[in-house]
Design a protein around this motif. Structure first.
Motif, short mmCIF file in Angstrom:
data_model
loop_
_atom_site.label_atom_id
_atom_site.label_comp_id
_atom_site.label_asym_id
_atom_site.label_seq_id
_atom_site.Cartn_x
_atom_site.Cartn_y
_atom_site.Cartn_z
N THR A 256 0.80 -1.24 0.00
CA THR A 256 0.00 0.00 0.00
C THR A 256 0.82 1.28 0.00
OG1 THR A 256 -0.12 0.19 2.43
CG2 THR A 256 -1.74 -1.24 1.35
N GLY A 257 2.11 1.19 0.33
CA GLY A 257 2.92 2.40 0.46
C GLY A 257 2.69 3.10 1.78
N ALA A 258 1.92 2.50 2.67
CA ALA A 258 1.57 3.12 3.94
C ALA A 258 1.91 2.18 5.09
CB ALA A 258 0.09 3.49 3.96
N GLY A 259 1.45 2.54 6.30
CA GLY A 259 1.70 1.73 7.48
C GLY A 259 2.79 2.32 8.34
N PRO A 260 2.98 1.77 9.54
CA PRO A 260 3.92 2.36 10.49
C PRO A 260 5.38 2.36 10.04
CG PRO A 260 3.08 0.26 11.30
CD PRO A 260 2.24 0.65 10.13
N LEU A 261 5.81 1.33 9.32
CA LEU A 261 7.19 1.30 8.85
C LEU A 261 7.40 2.35 7.76
CD1 LEU A 261 10.01 0.11 8.92
CD2 LEU A 261 9.27 -1.62 7.26
N ALA A 262 6.46 2.45 6.83
CA ALA A 262 6.56 3.46 5.78
C ALA A 262 6.59 4.86 6.39
CB ALA A 262 5.40 3.32 4.80
N GLU A 263 5.70 5.11 7.36
CA GLU A 263 5.65 6.43 7.99
C GLU A 263 6.94 6.74 8.73
OE1 GLU A 263 2.24 6.25 10.48
OE2 GLU A 263 0.82 6.00 8.80
N SER A 264 7.46 5.77 9.47
CA SER A 264 8.70 5.98 10.21
C SER A 264 9.87 6.22 9.27
CB SER A 264 8.99 4.76 11.09
OG SER A 264 10.24 4.86 11.72
N PHE A 265 9.95 5.44 8.20
CA PHE A 265 11.04 5.56 7.23
C PHE A 265 11.01 6.92 6.53
CE2 PHE A 265 12.03 4.95 2.63
CZ PHE A 265 13.41 4.94 2.75
N PRO B 40 3.47 0.96 -5.16
CA PRO B 40 3.08 -0.19 -4.35
C PRO B 40 1.77 -0.76 -4.86
CG PRO B 40 3.75 1.66 -2.97
CD PRO B 40 3.64 2.20 -4.37
N ALA B 41 1.57 -2.05 -4.67
CA ALA B 41 0.35 -2.69 -5.18
C ALA B 41 0.03 -3.91 -4.32
CB ALA B 41 0.54 -3.12 -6.63
N PRO B 42 -1.24 -4.27 -4.20
CA PRO B 42 -1.63 -5.40 -3.35
C PRO B 42 -0.90 -6.71 -3.67
CG PRO B 42 -3.56 -4.13 -3.97
CD PRO B 42 -2.41 -3.56 -4.75
N GLY B 43 -0.55 -6.92 -4.92
CA GLY B 43 0.13 -8.16 -5.28
C GLY B 43 1.64 -8.11 -5.14
N LEU B 44 2.15 -6.96 -4.70
CA LEU B 44 3.60 -6.79 -4.61
C LEU B 44 4.09 -7.15 -3.20
CD1 LEU B 44 6.17 -5.77 -6.11
CD2 LEU B 44 5.71 -3.52 -5.07
N SER B 45 5.11 -7.99 -3.12
CA SER B 45 5.75 -8.29 -1.84
C SER B 45 7.23 -7.91 -1.94
CB SER B 45 5.63 -9.78 -1.49
OG SER B 45 6.54 -10.55 -2.26
N ALA B 46 7.89 -7.87 -0.81
CA ALA B 46 9.32 -7.56 -0.81
C ALA B 46 10.10 -8.57 -1.64
CB ALA B 46 9.84 -7.53 0.63
N ILE B 47 9.68 -9.83 -1.60
CA ILE B 47 10.38 -10.87 -2.36
C ILE B 47 10.10 -10.76 -3.86
CG2 ILE B 47 10.43 -13.36 -2.79
CD1 ILE B 47 12.13 -12.45 -0.42
#
Length: 388
Positions: free
Chosen positions: A220-229, A250-257
């Motif tokens: 999503t490009g959001a969340g606590p890690l994105a905000e902190s970073f 960012p996209a729902p089907g995208l993962s770090a891997i």
């Protein structure tokens, strides 16, 4: 003639195949006469004097992921996205050679056969390559989320590596590279470092999917890690979006891997650190790419990251190793402490998998060689793992 002794253990790992339950080693003088199932040894060596049982007899374990230069930090348990700014960044003045010296002594005293250390300070790297009596890999940590400065950062890393390679020595640490994490290194720099590592034969480690918020960042490009970073970037005067850092929305089907796979980074077969929040599809991709994984159970617990899906990775044939992480998150640099913690955190997991990960997995990650406990080889008291 000296009476042979029979060392017994709940788990025997000879360095070959899989660890066995209820095993033993017959020692005559200082030479191994036999190793295998306890029942067979008792039958074949009735004259051997049996010693009190141990939990594990095995070659010494490897600490496959450490941050030695953070060894002067105080341990703190916080959610990962708070721990980074409030502990790691806030305590930067404590990182350096003094901490690395203390950390290396702790690793050595723990009896680890090798280590994989992430190095943040150039002076620490030079000292480790020249002085460390513990073998393994020292990975130079690279951080730069800004695509605009990727080439400058890469050229500087390449220059440092060229100089440090002259300091490598037989029996010491090899040089490696560590793009810090999926979201703290720009997509351009990830590609440059991966291609360079392959060309130079440099091992790599990358922190991946440590906390659930990392999955949210890519989806999503959001969340606590994105905000902190992003807030930490703004404090340095850099305005970036997640899309700019990773080179796509960012996209729902995208993962770090899947992101690292798209970039071609997995072709370098980096060691992936943590992987706590991997999906079954992530596990499949990692297995197909042939990337090993290092888990740090105490750090994962203390940073509220979740529980590494060990059974899924083992079933997929992924090589799993064990590391302590830093004292700031993992409490100690004693790999035996980590083994015991893993047994407690994974009560349903076959404990032999933990032993194999600590020995064979760690050795494969750091490029060492496991000594074999077999007939004709020299016996070592280091094969008797400490009980507590």
């Amino acid at each position: 003639m000296t009476q042979p002794t029979l060392h017994t253990a709940d788990i025997l790992y000879t360095g070959m195949g899989s660890p066995i339950r209820d095993g033993g080693v017959v020692v005559s003088g200082q030479t191994i006469a036999a190793a295998g199932p306890l029942a067979e040894l008792r039958q074949n060596y009735p004259q051997a004097r049996q010693l009190p049982p141990r939990r594990v007899i095995s070659p010494p374990p490897v600490n496959a992921h450490t941050h030695l230069d953070m060894s002067l930090y105080e341990f703190q348990s916080l959610p990962y996205f708070r721990w980074i700014p409030e502990v790691v960044i806030a305590g930067r003045a404590q990182r350096g050679l003094e901490g690395a010296r203390a950390g290396l002594e702790a690793v050595r005293a723990s009896g680890a056969a090798g280590m994989g250390d992430i190095v943040w300070d150039a002076g620490v790297m030079e000292w480790l390559l020249q002085e460390s009596e513990v073998s393994g890999v020292a990975y130079w940590e690279v951080l730069d989320p800004n695509p605009a400065t990727a080439l400058v950062t890469f050229d500087k890393a390449r220059e440092l590596v060229a100089g440090w390679r002259k300091l490598e020595r037989p029996g010491g640490l090899r040089l490696g590279l560590s793009p810090h994490a999926t979201h703290t290194v720009s997509y351009k720099l990830h590609r440059l470092l991966a291609e360079y590592s392959v060309g130079e034969g440099l091992p790599m480690q990358i922190h991946v999917l440590e906390h659930p918020s990392e999955a949210e960042l890519f989806a999503t490009g959001a969340g606590p890690l994105a905000e902190s970073f992003l807030a930490s970037m703004r404090r340095t005067g850099t305005e970036l979006s997640i899309a700019e850092v990773i080179g796509r929305e960012p996209a729902p089907g995208l993962s770090a891997i899947s992101y690292l796979a798209e970039l071609g980074v997995l072709k370098a077969r980096p060691t992936l650190i943590h992987m706590v929040n991997a999906t079954p599809e992530d596990v499949r991709v990692v297995a197909q790419a042939g990337c090993p994984v290092v888990t740090c159970p105490r750090s994962n617990r203390n940073l509220h990251c979740g529980t590494f899906p060990w059974q899924q990775f083992a079933a997929a044939g992924v090589e799993v190793a064990l590391g302590t992480d830093s004292v700031a998150s993992g409490e100690t640099l004693n790999i035996h402490d980590e083994v015991r913690a893993a047994w407690a955190i994974y009560p349903g997991l076959d404990p032999r998998l933990v032993v194999r990960a600590a020995v064979k997995g760690g050795t494969r990650v750091t490029g060492g060689r496991v000594p074999f406990i077999r007939r004709g080889e020299a016996w070592s008291e280091t094969y008797l793992w400490p009980e507590e």
